[in-house]
Write a protein that holds these residues in place. Structure first.
Motif, PDB file in Angstrom:
ATOM      1  N   VAL A  52      31.786  13.798  43.922  1.00 37.07           N
ATOM      2  CA  VAL A  52      30.880  13.711  42.769  1.00 37.07           C
ATOM      3  C   VAL A  52      31.490  14.524  41.625  1.00 37.07           C
ATOM      4  O   VAL A  52      31.856  15.688  41.812  1.00 37.07           O
ATOM      5  CB  VAL A  52      29.478  14.270  43.126  1.00 37.07           C
ATOM      6  CG1 VAL A  52      28.576  14.281  41.896  1.00 37.07           C
ATOM      7  CG2 VAL A  52      28.853  13.449  44.245  1.00 37.07           C
ATOM      8  N   GLY A 111      28.371  14.390  37.607  1.00 42.65           N
ATOM      9  CA  GLY A 111      27.137  13.738  38.034  1.00 42.65           C
ATOM     10  C   GLY A 111      27.315  12.332  38.561  1.00 42.65           C
ATOM     11  O   GLY A 111      26.335  11.668  38.920  1.00 42.65           O
ATOM     12  N   ALA A 123      31.015  18.099  45.442  1.00 48.79           N
ATOM     13  CA  ALA A 123      30.899  17.938  43.986  1.00 48.79           C
ATOM     14  C   ALA A 123      31.933  18.850  43.330  1.00 48.79           C
ATOM     15  O   ALA A 123      32.205  19.943  43.828  1.00 48.79           O
ATOM     16  CB  ALA A 123      29.499  18.312  43.530  1.00 48.79           C
ATOM     17  N   GLU A 158      20.347  19.422  40.080  1.00 50.39           N
ATOM     18  CA  GLU A 158      20.810  19.604  41.459  1.00 50.39           C
ATOM     19  C   GLU A 158      20.247  18.541  42.390  1.00 50.39           C
ATOM     20  O   GLU A 158      20.927  18.105  43.330  1.00 50.39           O
ATOM     21  CB  GLU A 158      20.446  20.997  41.963  1.00 50.39           C
ATOM     22  CG  GLU A 158      21.225  22.095  41.247  1.00 50.39           C
ATOM     23  CD  GLU A 158      21.219  23.423  41.994  1.00 50.39           C
ATOM     24  OE1 GLU A 158      20.429  23.565  42.949  1.00 50.39           O
ATOM     25  OE2 GLU A 158      22.009  24.310  41.617  1.00 50.39           O
ATOM     26  N   ILE A 201      22.464  15.598  42.194  1.00 53.36           N
ATOM     27  CA  ILE A 201      23.776  15.835  42.840  1.00 53.36           C
ATOM     28  C   ILE A 201      23.606  15.839  44.363  1.00 53.36           C
ATOM     29  O   ILE A 201      24.400  15.233  45.098  1.00 53.36           O
ATOM     30  CB  ILE A 201      24.387  17.163  42.359  1.00 53.36           C
ATOM     31  CG1 ILE A 201      24.653  17.091  40.853  1.00 53.36           C
ATOM     32  CG2 ILE A 201      25.695  17.476  43.085  1.00 53.36           C
ATOM     33  CD1 ILE A 201      24.968  18.425  40.202  1.00 53.36           C
TER      34      ILE A 201
END
Ligand SMILES: Cc1cc2nc3c(=O)[nH]c(=O)nc-3n(C[C@H](O)[C@H](O)[C@H](O)COP(=O)(O)OP(=O)(O)OC[C@H]3O[C@@H](n4cnc5c(N)ncnc54)[C@H](O)[C@@H]3O)c2cc1C
Ligand code: FES
Ligand code: FES
Length: 483
Positions: free
Chosen positions: A9, A12, A82, A175, A178
């Motif tokens: 990721v 985003g 991420a 968050e 994500i």
């Protein structure tokens, strides 16, 4: 052998990359393949922090942020995570992130080459502290920036910036979004396919089956040692077996008798677990590399690599730790010092991995000290490391346990010195005797870090320091001790 797809990721969004070779580093991927050149290359060996990026990982239902060195991280190791780079901090309209505002307001950048790396270490700190409503202490700032070098600005303005990041309105990430995307990446359809050049199993059974079937694959954990072989020795592995996603190897558990640390637990988390029952170890833990190396590197990697100047092994030997080795044939356990047979050689069979490090809990009366002597205080490798655990009963040494680094081809137990202390009165005369024994017990080599004589002398001095600290003296400096 085909290269697996890499999913992560970024900004985003879910990103999928194809045909990434197994030894491509994350820094090469960012700068050369994706054109994200805000991330800088300085040393290319984990020492300067110019290449720092932040990785986000789902843990206990929330996002955890870790600043890491992208130069010694393999690109595929960010699969399922991420990623943030220095190019991702400012808002789309150009508004600076509070990390950038604080650096600017404090004049914390001159030539600017180091600044993207500092900004990313600060971004990790911002997410873990400021976004959780916590203040940043000077000590936390120093620790978070311990892997970043600046040659021209000086550290005071940068540390001031770290403590002032909360002065601007908080910029929070989405968050939940994500985490949802990371959950998508954790589904079996996205898992790495078998028979590919980079394999990253999620269970111990899968890891052991792959290890048995493909013993030629290069086993990697945090890659803070292996990354240097790739960058500096130009090693190119056709196949890599990454064990950092194996759930069983990432577990920490404890009972009254033992603390069990999975081999793939990062050094940051492993030291935190050790410090929970032995808080005095904090200062020593902070001397192990810098924060980004500790965030990637694992305790198992340090032990398995078996460098004679590795720092965790003298401590673990003094604590009488045992290691568990696992293979498809089963498990076996041995004292840590029995793992090593020679310079970077050990008893592990080709199908085995180190699975756990098992550390006895402190018993009443434990007196523990571990000393690292290196040329630089920060972010340096040991010339000598001495760890001593004593159990004192009525001014007698009931038990002595001593681990030493930097004096032989492997980390070692100082058996003769232990014998010189055991069942003796804890007096200056006993300490003098033990100092002489310790100085004579090993034949260290001379190298660029220290001469053989220096190593022998300093070992004895450290024992004298331990004696004085046992008598209540704090912060005994080596310079005040007799040679
Ligand atoms: C800038 C910098 C500073 C450093 N400072 C220090 C320091 O202060 N003190 C210190 O001791 N070290 C230091 N190191 C070395 C390194 O960070 C440590 O040795 C670290 O613990 C290695 O762990 P890793 O997970 O990154 O291992 P990797 O690099 O992934 O692997 C190292 C070796 O261990 C093997 N291995 C890893 N895990 C297992 C396992 N579970 N079973 C079997 N084999 C395994 C790998 O196959 C490889 O051969 C430093 C490194 C850098 C780059
Ligand atoms: S480039 Fe220096 S730490 Fe990565
Ligand atoms: S500002 Fe020049 S190296 Fe830090």
């Amino acid at each position: 052998m085909p290269h697996p797809d890499l999913h992560f990721v970024h900004r985003g969004e879910l990103v999928t990359l194809h045909h990434v070779p197994p030894t491509r580093t994350l820094l090469q991927l960012l700068r050369d393949d994706l054109g994200l050149t805000a991330t800088k290359e300085g040393c290319n060996e984990g020492d300067c922090g110019a290449c720092t990026v932040v990785l986000g990982e789902r843990r206990d239902g929330r996002l955890h942020y870790n600043a890491v060195n992208s130069c010694i991280r393999l690109a595929h190791s960010i699969h399922g995570l991420a990623l943030w780079t220095a190019q991702d901090l400012a808002a789309a309209d150009g508004t600076l992130h509070p990390v950038q505002q604080a650096l600017l307001a404090n004049h914390a950048s001159q030539c600017g080459f180091c600044t993207p790396g500092f900004a990313m270490s600060l971004f990790g700190l911002y997410q873990n502290q400021v976004c959780q409503g916590q203040r940043v202490s000077r000590e936390q700032a120093l620790d978070a920036l311990s892997g970043n070098l600046c040659r021209c600005t000086g550290y005071r303005p940068i540390l001031d910036a770290a403590q002032q990041m909360s002065s601007w309105p908080t910029v929070a990430l989405n968050e939940a979004d994500i985490l949802a995307k990371l959950a998508l990446l954790a589904t079996p359809e996205r898992a790495l396919a078998p028979d590919v050049s980079y394999q990253s199993p999620t269970t111990l059974a899968e890891l052991l089956a792959l290890r048995a079937a493909q013993p030629q694959a290069q086993l990697v954990a945090g890659c803070t040692d292996v990354g240097l072989w790739v960058n500096k020795q130009h090693k190119d592995f056709a196949q890599v077996l990454d064990l950092t996603r194996v759930a069983e190897l990432r577990q920490i558990s404890s009972n009254e008798a033992h603390l069990s640390i999975g081999a793939a637990v990062t050094l940051t988390d492993a030291f935190a677990a050790l410090e929970a029952s032995r808080p005095a170890l904090h200062a020593f833990a902070m001397r192990f590399a810098g924060a980004p190396v500790r965030n990637s590197g694992t305790l198992g990697g340090n032990v398995a690599n078996g460098s004679p100047i590795g720092d965790s092994m003298p401590l673990l030997i003094a604590l009488r730790a045992r290691v568990e080795l696992a293979s498809v044939r089963g498990l076996r356990e041995l004292p840590l010092e029995s793992l090593y047979t020679g310079y970077r050689q050990n008893v592990m069979a080709a199908d085995e991995v180190l699975s756990r490090i098992i550390v006895p809990q402190p018993a009443p009366g434990e007196f523990l000290r571990v000393y690292k002597v290196s040329k630089r205080l920060e972010d340096d490798i040991s010339a000598v490391c001495l760890a001593v655990q004593l159990h004192l009963k009525e001014d007698q040494v009931a038990q002595a346990s001593i681990g030493v680094g930097g004096v032989a081809a492997t980390p070692v137990r100082a058996r003769q010195t232990e014998a010189a202390l055991r069942h003796q009165p804890w007096t200056p005369a006993t300490v003098d005797e033990a100092m002489a024994t310790l100085r004579g017990e090993f034949q260290p080599i001379s190298d660029m870090r220290a001469s053989s004589d220096y190593r022998r002398t300093v070992l004895g001095n450290l024992l004298q320091r331990l004696w004085r600290e046992s008598q209540g003296e704090a912060d005994v400096s080596l310079e005040t001790l007799q040679a």
